[in-house]
Design a protein around this motif. Structure first.
Motif, PDB file in Angstrom:
ATOM      1  N   THR A 105       0.844  -1.201   0.000  1.00  0.00           N
ATOM      2  CA  THR A 105       0.000   0.000   0.000  1.00  0.00           C
ATOM      3  C   THR A 105       0.873   1.243   0.000  1.00  0.00           C
ATOM      4  O   THR A 105       1.851   1.327   0.750  1.00  0.00           O
ATOM      5  CB  THR A 105      -0.931   0.013   1.230  1.00  0.00           C
ATOM      6  OG1 THR A 105      -1.763  -1.150   1.202  1.00  0.00           O
ATOM      7  CG2 THR A 105      -1.820   1.251   1.222  1.00  0.00           C
ATOM      8  N   HIS A 106       0.505   2.203  -0.845  1.00  0.00           N
ATOM      9  CA  HIS A 106       1.223   3.466  -0.970  1.00  0.00           C
ATOM     10  C   HIS A 106       0.214   4.604  -1.036  1.00  0.00           C
ATOM     11  O   HIS A 106      -0.988   4.364  -1.229  1.00  0.00           O
ATOM     12  CB  HIS A 106       2.076   3.449  -2.249  1.00  0.00           C
ATOM     13  CG  HIS A 106       3.404   4.119  -2.106  1.00  0.00           C
ATOM     14  ND1 HIS A 106       4.459   3.545  -1.437  1.00  0.00           N
ATOM     15  CD2 HIS A 106       3.861   5.325  -2.551  1.00  0.00           C
ATOM     16  CE1 HIS A 106       5.511   4.347  -1.487  1.00  0.00           C
ATOM     17  NE2 HIS A 106       5.173   5.454  -2.148  1.00  0.00           N
ATOM     18  N   GLY A 147       0.590 -14.296  -1.473  1.00  0.00           N
ATOM     19  CA  GLY A 147       1.969 -13.944  -1.804  1.00  0.00           C
ATOM     20  C   GLY A 147       2.627 -13.370  -0.574  1.00  0.00           C
ATOM     21  O   GLY A 147       2.383 -13.839   0.543  1.00  0.00           O
ATOM     22  N   PHE A 148       3.426 -12.330  -0.763  1.00  0.00           N
ATOM     23  CA  PHE A 148       4.079 -11.686   0.381  1.00  0.00           C
ATOM     24  C   PHE A 148       3.339 -10.404   0.741  1.00  0.00           C
ATOM     25  O   PHE A 148       3.189  -9.501  -0.078  1.00  0.00           O
ATOM     26  CB  PHE A 148       5.539 -11.371   0.055  1.00  0.00           C
ATOM     27  CG  PHE A 148       6.283 -10.780   1.221  1.00  0.00           C
ATOM     28  CD1 PHE A 148       6.325 -11.428   2.441  1.00  0.00           C
ATOM     29  CD2 PHE A 148       6.941  -9.562   1.104  1.00  0.00           C
ATOM     30  CE1 PHE A 148       7.004 -10.884   3.525  1.00  0.00           C
ATOM     31  CE2 PHE A 148       7.631  -9.008   2.175  1.00  0.00           C
ATOM     32  CZ  PHE A 148       7.656  -9.689   3.382  1.00  0.00           C
ATOM     33  N   LEU A 149       2.883 -10.333   1.976  1.00  0.00           N
ATOM     34  CA  LEU A 149       2.195  -9.146   2.492  1.00  0.00           C
ATOM     35  C   LEU A 149       3.237  -8.164   3.015  1.00  0.00           C
ATOM     36  O   LEU A 149       3.912  -8.438   4.008  1.00  0.00           O
ATOM     37  CB  LEU A 149       1.227  -9.543   3.607  1.00  0.00           C
ATOM     38  CG  LEU A 149       0.472  -8.401   4.277  1.00  0.00           C
ATOM     39  CD1 LEU A 149      -0.577  -7.819   3.329  1.00  0.00           C
ATOM     40  CD2 LEU A 149      -0.197  -8.873   5.561  1.00  0.00           C
ATOM     41  N   HIS A 150       3.364  -7.006   2.340  1.00  0.00           N
ATOM     42  CA  HIS A 150       4.352  -6.002   2.723  1.00  0.00           C
ATOM     43  C   HIS A 150       3.692  -4.704   3.165  1.00  0.00           C
ATOM     44  O   HIS A 150       4.370  -3.759   3.550  1.00  0.00           O
ATOM     45  CB  HIS A 150       5.302  -5.744   1.552  1.00  0.00           C
ATOM     46  CG  HIS A 150       6.534  -4.988   1.914  1.00  0.00           C
ATOM     47  ND1 HIS A 150       6.745  -3.677   1.544  1.00  0.00           N
ATOM     48  CD2 HIS A 150       7.643  -5.358   2.625  1.00  0.00           C
ATOM     49  CE1 HIS A 150       7.916  -3.273   1.998  1.00  0.00           C
ATOM     50  NE2 HIS A 150       8.494  -4.263   2.659  1.00  0.00           N
ATOM     51  N   ALA A 151       2.360  -4.634   3.115  1.00  0.00           N
ATOM     52  CA  ALA A 151       1.628  -3.421   3.492  1.00  0.00           C
ATOM     53  C   ALA A 151       1.764  -3.167   4.983  1.00  0.00           C
ATOM     54  O   ALA A 151       1.642  -4.083   5.797  1.00  0.00           O
ATOM     55  CB  ALA A 151       0.161  -3.557   3.109  1.00  0.00           C
ATOM     56  N   LYS A 152       1.975  -1.892   5.334  1.00  0.00           N
ATOM     57  CA  LYS A 152       2.134  -1.485   6.730  1.00  0.00           C
ATOM     58  C   LYS A 152       0.995  -0.523   7.052  1.00  0.00           C
ATOM     59  O   LYS A 152       1.145   0.693   6.923  1.00  0.00           O
ATOM     60  CB  LYS A 152       3.505  -0.833   6.916  1.00  0.00           C
ATOM     61  CG  LYS A 152       4.664  -1.662   6.315  1.00  0.00           C
ATOM     62  CD  LYS A 152       5.851  -0.794   6.014  1.00  0.00           C
ATOM     63  CE  LYS A 152       6.807  -1.404   5.029  1.00  0.00           C
ATOM     64  NZ  LYS A 152       7.408  -2.646   5.403  1.00  0.00           N
ATOM     65  N   VAL A 153      -0.127  -1.084   7.460  1.00  0.00           N
ATOM     66  CA  VAL A 153      -1.362  -0.311   7.627  1.00  0.00           C
ATOM     67  C   VAL A 153      -1.973  -0.613   8.991  1.00  0.00           C
ATOM     68  O   VAL A 153      -2.035  -1.771   9.412  1.00  0.00           O
ATOM     69  CB  VAL A 153      -2.379  -0.649   6.516  1.00  0.00           C
ATOM     70  CG1 VAL A 153      -3.690   0.113   6.727  1.00  0.00           C
ATOM     71  CG2 VAL A 153      -1.803  -0.346   5.134  1.00  0.00           C
ATOM     72  N   PHE A 163      -9.680   6.595  11.517  1.00  0.00           N
ATOM     73  CA  PHE A 163      -8.232   6.794  11.582  1.00  0.00           C
ATOM     74  C   PHE A 163      -7.510   5.658  10.873  1.00  0.00           C
ATOM     75  O   PHE A 163      -7.892   4.483  10.981  1.00  0.00           O
ATOM     76  CB  PHE A 163      -7.743   6.845  13.031  1.00  0.00           C
ATOM     77  CG  PHE A 163      -6.237   6.787  13.159  1.00  0.00           C
ATOM     78  CD1 PHE A 163      -5.480   7.941  13.044  1.00  0.00           C
ATOM     79  CD2 PHE A 163      -5.587   5.578  13.365  1.00  0.00           C
ATOM     80  CE1 PHE A 163      -4.090   7.893  13.139  1.00  0.00           C
ATOM     81  CE2 PHE A 163      -4.202   5.509  13.465  1.00  0.00           C
ATOM     82  CZ  PHE A 163      -3.449   6.671  13.357  1.00  0.00           C
ATOM     83  N   ALA A 164      -6.437   6.004  10.148  1.00  0.00           N
ATOM     84  CA  ALA A 164      -5.585   4.984   9.544  1.00  0.00           C
ATOM     85  C   ALA A 164      -4.154   5.494   9.479  1.00  0.00           C
ATOM     86  O   ALA A 164      -3.905   6.691   9.335  1.00  0.00           O
ATOM     87  CB  ALA A 164      -6.078   4.617   8.146  1.00  0.00           C
ATOM     88  N   SER A 165      -3.223   4.580   9.572  1.00  0.00           N
ATOM     89  CA  SER A 165      -1.801   4.857   9.401  1.00  0.00           C
ATOM     90  C   SER A 165      -1.291   4.044   8.230  1.00  0.00           C
ATOM     91  O   SER A 165      -1.505   2.829   8.166  1.00  0.00           O
ATOM     92  CB  SER A 165      -1.016   4.493  10.666  1.00  0.00           C
ATOM     93  OG  SER A 165       0.375   4.453  10.406  1.00  0.00           O
ATOM     94  N   VAL A 166      -0.621   4.713   7.304  1.00  0.00           N
ATOM     95  CA  VAL A 166       0.043   4.044   6.178  1.00  0.00           C
ATOM     96  C   VAL A 166       1.464   4.570   6.129  1.00  0.00           C
ATOM     97  O   VAL A 166       1.675   5.786   6.135  1.00  0.00           O
ATOM     98  CB  VAL A 166      -0.667   4.337   4.843  1.00  0.00           C
ATOM     99  CG1 VAL A 166       0.087   3.663   3.685  1.00  0.00           C
ATOM    100  CG2 VAL A 166      -2.112   3.864   4.870  1.00  0.00           C
ATOM    101  N   GLY A 167       2.451   3.675   6.095  1.00  0.00           N
ATOM    102  CA  GLY A 167       3.805   4.199   6.103  1.00  0.00           C
ATOM    103  C   GLY A 167       4.868   3.179   5.808  1.00  0.00           C
ATOM    104  O   GLY A 167       4.610   2.122   5.220  1.00  0.00           O
ATOM    105  N   THR A 168       6.075   3.512   6.254  1.00  0.00           N
ATOM    106  CA  THR A 168       7.240   2.658   6.027  1.00  0.00           C
ATOM    107  C   THR A 168       7.586   1.822   7.252  1.00  0.00           C
ATOM    108  O   THR A 168       8.366   0.877   7.146  1.00  0.00           O
ATOM    109  CB  THR A 168       8.464   3.512   5.658  1.00  0.00           C
ATOM    110  OG1 THR A 168       8.876   4.288   6.801  1.00  0.00           O
ATOM    111  CG2 THR A 168       8.159   4.448   4.504  1.00  0.00           C
TER     112      THR A 168
END
Length: 480
Positions: free
Chosen positions: A256-257, A395-401, A408-413
């Motif tokens: 997620t971006h 597959g590979f879950l790389h989302a950081k949510v 409220f939501a946080s999306v980031g690195t």
């Protein structure tokens, strides 16, 4: 060989024990987190010679102290100018979701202003991110700033690099930071080509010993693009072919971006300026071309928060704690690496025991067996507290949510682990908006369809060999 060892060991072993004695004293005097101290002491005990080498390369704080001193000077010099001249403080005008007031105030004191005049677009996977990035860069008029942990010179990185050179030759100012470990695969020819093409390219803390770089500390893990001070991109997706599904990479990559347009881009710009001054010793004059006026663009409410090893507060970890403990109805967490601190896991389990619906999604298959084993060691406690845990299997879950309630939501690195909380430079976007949160909720629901829910009884009945492996890896969790 045996005879040689027998002849020199009476001299080497005493020196080794003296060295270990002073290393232990040094570890104790640093007064670190007790878990990290215990982990290093255990490492020295269980694998004596190897443990000492690992500590000497990765455990000492001398390098961190130098980084902190230098970066603090930069932050103190530029921060007040940014706040005074370019920060539009909307805190008194914006009151989103009242039970997040504590989080908003905490972030505001950490140079994370809240702004309302924004438009946020959620980008699912690399297939949505990269076309949007290319379009924004193609339309750049004044400057392009790029900061990435991984930038690979592959089928996605090459055309992006060519476009940056093209824009630089058109007179657009292009500055670029790549991490010395994450982008280790870049050759000297790439740097030469970019520099000769007019792109100002800097490496964040280059490494001297590539063989020891897989987990070296204090990396720039951020993914940031700023175009003309008006458009920003940030999230979990690096510049690498693996993030494009349907291409050469057979493994499906779920990530997620965000594309951000508006006032909040100024904070991304500020963060880039700080790191640029650190890597280049060049002070960029903060003008209105870098911090342009934004009028009537959107209504999405945002705070952008960063953390790094030079900061006294682990602000992203603290903000996660505040957000989780503010939840009233539901918490949804998606993270590729789950090695939480004790305070974070306490917050999650306490919420679940308080009748908050808590869901955690992590990968079924990780790119690190040790990290995955350590992550699995926490699952039993979560399940016993009532947390619903899912293993993503497509597959590979790389989302950081992180999603809290409906507002409220946080999306980031930042991953939910010690490395992101304490060692790396990270950046997260906190969104207070029902519309954007709803989009992220829908994606979470879709990801659940590709996940398997863990049953507590089946989990407890797994083999002793697997459980022991997880427990041993967990002992090293603070060092991972």
């Amino acid at each position: 060989m045996i005879a040689l060892w027998q002849s020199i060991s009476p001299f080497l072993l005493p020196l080794y024990y003296v060295g270990i004695f002073f290393v232990v004293i040094q570890i104790l005097l640093e007064n670190r987190n007790p878990l990290k101290t215990h982990s290093y002491l255990l490492l020295l005990l269980l694998v004596p010679f190897v443990g000492l080498v690992i500590y000497l390369f990765f455990g000492q704080n001398h390098r961190k102290l130098k980084i902190m001193a230098k970066r603090r000077l930069i932050n103190q010099a530029f921060g007040p100018e940014y706040i005074q001249d370019y920060l539009k403080n909307e805190q008194t005008e914006v009151h989103p979701q009242g039970h997040f007031d504590k989080l908003i105030r905490f972030l505001h004191k950490d140079l994370s202003p809240i702004s309302l005049n924004n438009r946020v677009t959620v980008l699912h996977n690399g297939e949505e991110k990269f076309p949007a990035v290319m379009e924004a860069i193609e339309n750049a008029k004044h400057h392009i700033h790029i900061e990435y942990y991984i930038f690979d010179n592959d089928s996605i990185g090459k055309p992006l690099a060519e476009l940056l050179i093209k824009k630089a030759k058109q007179g657009v100012k292009v500055r670029m930071i790549v991490d010395g470990v994450g982008s280790l695969g870049l050759k000297k020819a790439f740097f030469k080509k970019m520099l000769s093409g007019g792109v100002q390219l800097k490496e964040y803390m280059p490494v001297l010993f590539p063989s020891f770089t897989s987990k070296i500390n204090y990396r720039d893990h951020r993914k940031i693009i700023i175009v003309d001070g008006k458009i920003g991109f940030t999230g979990g997706i690096n510049v690498d072919d693996r993030y494009i599904n349907g291409g050469q990479n057979s493994l499906y990559w779920r990530d997620t971006h965000l594309k951000i347009e508006g006032e909040a881009v100024k904070t991304l710009q500020f963060l880039f300026f700080l790191n640029w001054q650190f890597v280049s010793q060049e002070t960029i004059r903060a003008t209105k071309q870098y911090f342009p006026e934004i009028t009537n663009l959107g209504k999405h409410c945002i705070q952008i928060n960063a953390s790094g090893p030079e900061l006294d507060l682990a602000s992203i970890m603290d903000s996660f704690f505040i957000a989780i403990t503010s939840a009233k109805n539901r918490i949804r967490i998606s993270t590729p690496y789950f090695i939480p601190t004790e305070s974070i896991i306490d917050a999650i389990t306490t919420a679940a025991k308080s009748d908050v619906d808590v869901e955690l999604m992590i990968p079924f298959d990780s790119d690190s067996r040790i990290v995955q084993a350590a992550s699995f060691s926490f699952i039993k406690r979560l399940l016993q507290a009532g947390v619903k845990v899912y293993l993503y299997q497509r597959g590979f879950l790389h989302a950081k949510v992180i999603i809290i309630d409906d507002g409220f939501a946080s999306v980031g690195t930042a991953n939910m682990d010690y490395r992101s909380f304490d060692l790396n430079h990270e950046v997260n976007t906190y969104i207070y908006d029902d519309e954007v949160v709803g989009i992220l909720q829908n994606q979470f629901d879709q990801d659940l369809q590709d996940s398997e829910k863990i049953d507590l009884n089946k989990w407890e009945n797994r083999g002793i060999k697997q459980k022991l492996k997880e427990s041993l890896c967990r002992l090293l969790a603070p060092l991972l």
